[in-house]
Design a protein around this motif. Structure first.
Motif, PDB file in Angstrom:
ATOM      1  N   LEU A 169       0.871  -1.177   0.000  1.00 60.63           N
ATOM      2  CA  LEU A 169       0.000   0.000   0.000  1.00 60.63           C
ATOM      3  C   LEU A 169       0.903   1.220   0.000  1.00 60.63           C
ATOM      4  O   LEU A 169       1.593   1.495   0.989  1.00 60.63           O
ATOM      5  N   ALA A 170       0.918   1.937  -1.130  1.00 61.38           N
ATOM      6  CA  ALA A 170       1.867   3.027  -1.343  1.00 61.38           C
ATOM      7  C   ALA A 170       1.127   4.292  -1.764  1.00 61.38           C
ATOM      8  O   ALA A 170       1.136   4.661  -2.948  1.00 61.38           O
ATOM      9  N   PRO A 171       0.478   4.987  -0.830  1.00 63.90           N
ATOM     10  CA  PRO A 171      -0.251   6.194  -1.207  1.00 63.90           C
ATOM     11  C   PRO A 171       0.686   7.342  -1.566  1.00 63.90           C
ATOM     12  O   PRO A 171       1.784   7.463  -1.020  1.00 63.90           O
ATOM     13  N   GLU A 172       0.218   8.176  -2.480  1.00 60.44           N
ATOM     14  CA  GLU A 172       0.872   9.455  -2.776  1.00 60.44           C
ATOM     15  C   GLU A 172       0.415  10.469  -1.744  1.00 60.44           C
ATOM     16  O   GLU A 172      -0.772  10.523  -1.391  1.00 60.44           O
ATOM     17  N   VAL A 173       1.344  11.283  -1.242  1.00 57.71           N
ATOM     18  CA  VAL A 173       1.031  12.321  -0.257  1.00 57.71           C
ATOM     19  C   VAL A 173       1.590  13.646  -0.751  1.00 57.71           C
ATOM     20  O   VAL A 173       2.788  13.760  -1.012  1.00 57.71           O
ATOM     21  N   LYS A 174       0.723  14.644  -0.842  1.00 56.19           N
ATOM     22  CA  LYS A 174       1.125  15.963  -1.340  1.00 56.19           C
ATOM     23  C   LYS A 174       1.656  16.829  -0.200  1.00 56.19           C
ATOM     24  O   LYS A 174       1.094  16.843   0.891  1.00 56.19           O
ATOM     25  N   VAL A 175       2.719  17.575  -0.504  1.00 57.49           N
ATOM     26  CA  VAL A 175       3.435  18.365   0.494  1.00 57.49           C
ATOM     27  C   VAL A 175       3.684  19.761  -0.064  1.00 57.49           C
ATOM     28  O   VAL A 175       4.096  19.896  -1.226  1.00 57.49           O
ATOM     29  N   VAL A 176       3.436  20.775   0.732  1.00 54.12           N
ATOM     30  CA  VAL A 176       3.904  22.130   0.413  1.00 54.12           C
ATOM     31  C   VAL A 176       4.751  22.592   1.590  1.00 54.12           C
ATOM     32  O   VAL A 176       4.236  22.798   2.697  1.00 54.12           O
ATOM     33  N   LEU A 177       6.047  22.730   1.371  1.00 57.86           N
ATOM     34  CA  LEU A 177       6.959  23.159   2.428  1.00 57.86           C
ATOM     35  C   LEU A 177       6.966  24.685   2.498  1.00 57.86           C
ATOM     36  O   LEU A 177       7.684  25.357   1.756  1.00 57.86           O
TER      37      LEU A 177
END
Length: 282
Positions: free
Chosen positions: A172-180
């Motif tokens: 199970l490899a979800p994509e996770v969005k990040v804004v630093l």
């Protein structure tokens, strides 16, 4: 296949300057990332330059559009990559969206099952592929016909539900969005600029509604609640908390998408800041 704890999801690494992309992939490997997910509908051949530039990194298609590539050709190309780089190419498959595919888009679940049947007949191993899966039927296919699932634009709650469907074992490899960006208002602006496109695609909005978001949440470029739920906004510690939530919910691997105003950027500075999360607990 050892995909590692953390990977990066990126469109730019399959576009633009080949030397830049090869050097970036080599640095990602040295930083401890396990996988590069090539976004934006890549073909199998686009993984080859990054595999050649590295020695351990897994390169995955995230996601190959099944309407654009004949399965027999995909099987042949995947086998050639695996011969040259054993255990380092992961075939990510997806049925895309009607708005992007047009008249060819019909009965996506059945089309995926037929595609998998043809891959099997061509000798392509189920253990070297994952499916873009959001709903229960495609998650079940990920469990039964592939090595696992690569959900996109999801929350930790979806990860928990996906693990229930997959059971123990499948990836199970979800994509996770990040804004630093520690400026929350500015981070949300960047997030909304990215999110608006996806909220015009019913496959995503339907999944978000199943997760309990309202029609108002998924309208336009998304409510604050939605943005804060599908993005990790802030500093590295904020990203670490969100990553931990997904792991606690049952994820095996997280594909980090460092979101910038331009989707085709290669945000090495962000990847360097996030690199300690790739080896945390190792």
């Amino acid at each position: 296949m050892d995909v590692g704890r953390l990977g990066v999801w990126n469109v730019g690494l399959r576009l633009g300057d080949a030397k830049r992309n090869a050097e970036a992939a080599a640095e990602l490997e040295e930083l401890g990332y396990g996988t590069v997910w090539l976004g934006g509908g890549p073909g199998v051949a686009e993984a080859a330059p990054l595999l050649q530039a590295t020695s351990r990194l897994v390169v995955a298609t995230g996601i190959l559009n099944i309407w654009d590539h004949e399965p027999e050709a995909v099987a042949e190309q995947s086998a050639a990559l695996d011969e040259d780089h054993p255990g380092r190419f992961l075939l990510g498959l997806g049925a895309s969206h009607s708005a992007l595919v047009g008249d060819r888009y019909s009965r996506p679940y059945s089309a995926m099952i037929d595609y998998l049947d043809r891959l099997d007949a061509a000798g392509s191993p189920a253990g070297s592929r994952v499916l873009a899966a959001l709903g229960p039927k495609m998650l079940a296919a990920s469990r039964d016909r592939a090595a696992g699932a690569h959900p996109y634009l999801v929350t930790p709650e979806h990860t928990s539900r996906a693990r229930e469907t997959l059971g123990a074992g499948p990836l199970l490899a979800p994509e996770v969005k990040v804004v630093l960006n520690r400026d929350l208002a500015a981070a949300r602006d960047v997030a909304r600029g990215h999110l608006a496109t996806y909220l015009r695609l019913p496959n995503y909005t339907s999944n978000l509604l199943r997760l309990g978001f309202s029609e108002d949440d998924v309208a336009g470029a998304g409510s604050d609640l939605l943005v804060d739920s599908v993005f990790a906004l802030g500093d590295v510690d904020a990203v670490a908390r969100r990553v931990t939530e997904h792991f606690d919910a049952g994820a095996d691997h997280i594909a980090i998408q460092a979101v910038t105003p331009e989707m085709t950027d290669v945000p090495l500075a962000d990847w360097r800041k996030l690199a300690p999360l790739a080896t945390a607990g190792a």
